[in-house]
Design a protein around this motif. Structure first.
Motif, short mmCIF file in Angstrom:
data_model
loop_
_atom_site.label_atom_id
_atom_site.label_comp_id
_atom_site.label_asym_id
_atom_site.label_seq_id
_atom_site.Cartn_x
_atom_site.Cartn_y
_atom_site.Cartn_z
N LYS A 27 -13.20 12.91 1.93
CA LYS A 27 -13.07 12.18 0.67
C LYS A 27 -12.60 13.09 -0.46
CE LYS A 27 -16.43 8.50 1.46
NZ LYS A 27 -17.64 7.84 0.92
N ASP A 28 -12.91 14.37 -0.37
CA ASP A 28 -12.52 15.29 -1.44
C ASP A 28 -11.01 15.38 -1.58
OD1 ASP A 28 -15.14 15.82 -2.07
OD2 ASP A 28 -15.23 17.74 -1.02
N THR A 29 -10.31 15.41 -0.44
CA THR A 29 -8.86 15.60 -0.47
C THR A 29 -8.10 14.39 0.07
OG1 THR A 29 -8.88 16.63 1.73
CG2 THR A 29 -9.12 18.10 -0.18
N ASP A 30 -8.81 13.34 0.48
CA ASP A 30 -8.20 12.16 1.08
C ASP A 30 -7.34 12.53 2.29
OD1 ASP A 30 -7.88 9.36 1.15
OD2 ASP A 30 -5.91 9.51 0.21
N THR A 31 -7.82 13.50 3.06
CA THR A 31 -7.09 14.00 4.23
C THR A 31 -7.70 13.45 5.51
OG1 THR A 31 -6.51 16.05 3.09
CG2 THR A 31 -6.36 16.06 5.49
N GLU A 32 -6.88 12.88 6.37
CA GLU A 32 -7.30 12.43 7.70
C GLU A 32 -7.13 13.58 8.67
OE1 GLU A 32 -8.95 10.96 10.45
OE2 GLU A 32 -8.50 9.19 9.17
N TYR A 33 -8.22 13.97 9.32
CA TYR A 33 -8.19 15.11 10.24
C TYR A 33 -8.03 14.69 11.69
CZ TYR A 33 -9.12 18.47 6.58
OH TYR A 33 -9.00 19.27 5.47
N LYS A 215 -0.56 26.70 6.55
CA LYS A 215 -0.08 26.38 5.21
C LYS A 215 -1.14 26.53 4.12
CE LYS A 215 1.18 22.24 6.32
NZ LYS A 215 1.76 20.87 6.32
N ASN A 216 -2.41 26.37 4.48
CA ASN A 216 -3.46 26.40 3.48
C ASN A 216 -4.76 26.87 4.13
OD1 ASN A 216 -4.62 24.05 4.79
ND2 ASN A 216 -3.10 22.81 3.69
N SER A 217 -5.85 26.78 3.39
CA SER A 217 -7.14 27.27 3.89
C SER A 217 -7.95 26.20 4.61
CB SER A 217 -7.96 27.83 2.71
OG SER A 217 -8.20 26.80 1.75
N ASN A 218 -7.39 25.02 4.79
CA ASN A 218 -8.10 23.95 5.48
C ASN A 218 -8.32 24.31 6.95
OD1 ASN A 218 -7.82 22.66 3.06
ND2 ASN A 218 -6.56 20.98 3.81
N ALA A 219 -9.48 23.91 7.46
CA ALA A 219 -9.80 24.22 8.86
C ALA A 219 -10.80 23.21 9.39
CB ALA A 219 -10.37 25.63 8.99
N ILE A 220 -10.86 23.11 10.71
CA ILE A 220 -11.92 22.40 11.42
C ILE A 220 -12.73 23.44 12.18
CG2 ILE A 220 -12.45 20.88 13.36
CD1 ILE A 220 -11.66 19.20 11.11
N LYS A 221 -14.02 23.49 11.89
CA LYS A 221 -14.93 24.35 12.66
C LYS A 221 -15.51 23.50 13.78
CE LYS A 221 -19.24 26.99 12.22
NZ LYS A 221 -20.36 27.36 11.29
N PHE A 222 -15.13 23.83 15.01
CA PHE A 222 -15.51 23.01 16.17
C PHE A 222 -16.49 23.77 17.03
CE2 PHE A 222 -15.18 21.09 20.31
CZ PHE A 222 -15.04 19.73 20.05
N ASN A 223 -17.69 23.22 17.18
CA ASN A 223 -18.72 23.84 18.02
C ASN A 223 -18.82 23.07 19.33
OD1 ASN A 223 -21.68 24.02 19.05
ND2 ASN A 223 -21.46 25.78 17.72
N ILE A 282 -15.41 19.97 8.56
CA ILE A 282 -14.23 20.19 7.74
C ILE A 282 -14.49 21.33 6.76
CG2 ILE A 282 -12.73 19.18 5.99
CD1 ILE A 282 -13.30 16.44 7.31
N GLU A 283 -13.57 22.28 6.72
CA GLU A 283 -13.63 23.38 5.73
C GLU A 283 -12.38 23.28 4.86
OE1 GLU A 283 -14.18 27.08 7.79
OE2 GLU A 283 -16.26 26.62 8.28
N GLU A 284 -12.60 23.12 3.54
CA GLU A 284 -11.49 22.97 2.60
C GLU A 284 -11.69 23.88 1.39
OE1 GLU A 284 -10.19 18.33 3.26
OE2 GLU A 284 -11.91 18.76 2.00
#
Length: 284
Positions: A27-33, A215-223, A282-284
């Protein structure tokens, strides 16, 4: 029909058919992951793999001398789940055996999947219960596909030296090992990395891998917890990658006399439960 859940940070949507995750949105960035599915590329998004992972030799297997047919990744993803419970931060879906499922998988099972939100973290808990009066044999795995670009990369939490297996053109393991990482952390997603199908990794020290953007600092931390196998896959050149923790593995060219003898099959006693968890944050 879809079931929806959200907090002040993220929202998710889960299909009733197959309990397939169909959205994981910030919701912070309106980004679908999560990959949104495209029948011209790959129609799936996050199928549930049960009671097999991958493909059986000839799509057939034997239990106590009787032959059964199961197609790729099993039956759970091809049946509805029902809503068992929904709270402010979670929803639990359930599927049980029926007369039709027993024709292709001769075990009585109850399968609950809980989707829980905590901040920007989604935790998916799969619980298999043996409702039969005999030992039950099965494999189980996740298959979530996350949006990414060519040049993005996967980074393990620790340096890894991994075994890698691959599937040949006949959908069976080819029996070879392929060098992947040697005391390294990073696998770059290139245009041709999946030309020969999935990378099937084992021997991980890490329980976490990060999907990072170039491109940016966005990431998915997957355990992926203690899953013995981690599949990585996409259609070659497509803008997503599937990160797949597996308790079980695809067949090779050998004939297995009985399902109980299948490589890395799970065994569950009557009345007992098997729990398998993965999470994505989600890491943003």
């Amino acid at each position: 029909m879809n079931f929806n859940l959200e907090n002040n940070k993220v929202s998710i949507s889960v299909k009733q058919f197959g309990a397939e995750l169909s959205s994981f949105k910030s919701k912070d960035t309106d980004t679908e992951y999560l990959w949104q599915g495209n029948p011209d590329v790959w129609y799936g998004q996050s199928p549930i793999l049960f009671p097999i992972v991958g493909t059986l030799n000839g799509d057939k297997y034997r239990v106590d001398g009787k032959e059964y047919v199961l197609h790729r990744h099993g039956i759970a993803r091809k049946r509805d789940f029902e809503l068992k419970e929904q709270t402010e931060n979670s929803l639990t879906l359930t599927q049980s055996y029926n007369d039709e499922s027993l024709k292709s998988y001769p075990y009585k099972y109850i399968f609950d999947i809980c989707f829980a939100l905590d901040g920007k973290k989604l935790t998916v808990t799969h619980t298999i219960k043996n409702a039969d009066d005999k030992d039950m044999y099965f494999s189980i795995g996740g298959h979530p596909g996350f949006n990414c670009d060519i040049g993005d990369y996967l980074e393990f939490a620790e340096n890894e030296t991994l075994k890698c297996e691959k599937i040949s053109t006949d959908a069976l393991l080819d029996g070879k090992l392929y060098p992947t990482l040697v005391d390294e952390k990073v696998i770059e997603i290139t245009e041709h990395i999946f030309d020969d199908d999935a990378l099937i990794l084992s021997g991980m020290k890490s329980d976490t891998v990060y999907l990072k953007s170039k491109k940016n600092s966005n990431a998915i931390k997957f355990n992926f917890g203690k899953a013995p196998y981690l599949g990585l896959w996409a259609k070659p050149g497509a803008p997503y990658v599937c990160i797949e923790p597996w308790y079980g593995i695809n067949d090779n060219h050998e004939i297995t006399p009985d399902f109980s003898m299948k490589r890395d099959i799970q065994k569950l006693a009557p009345g007992k439960e098997f729990v398998f968890v993965w999470s994505a944050e989600i890491e943003e």
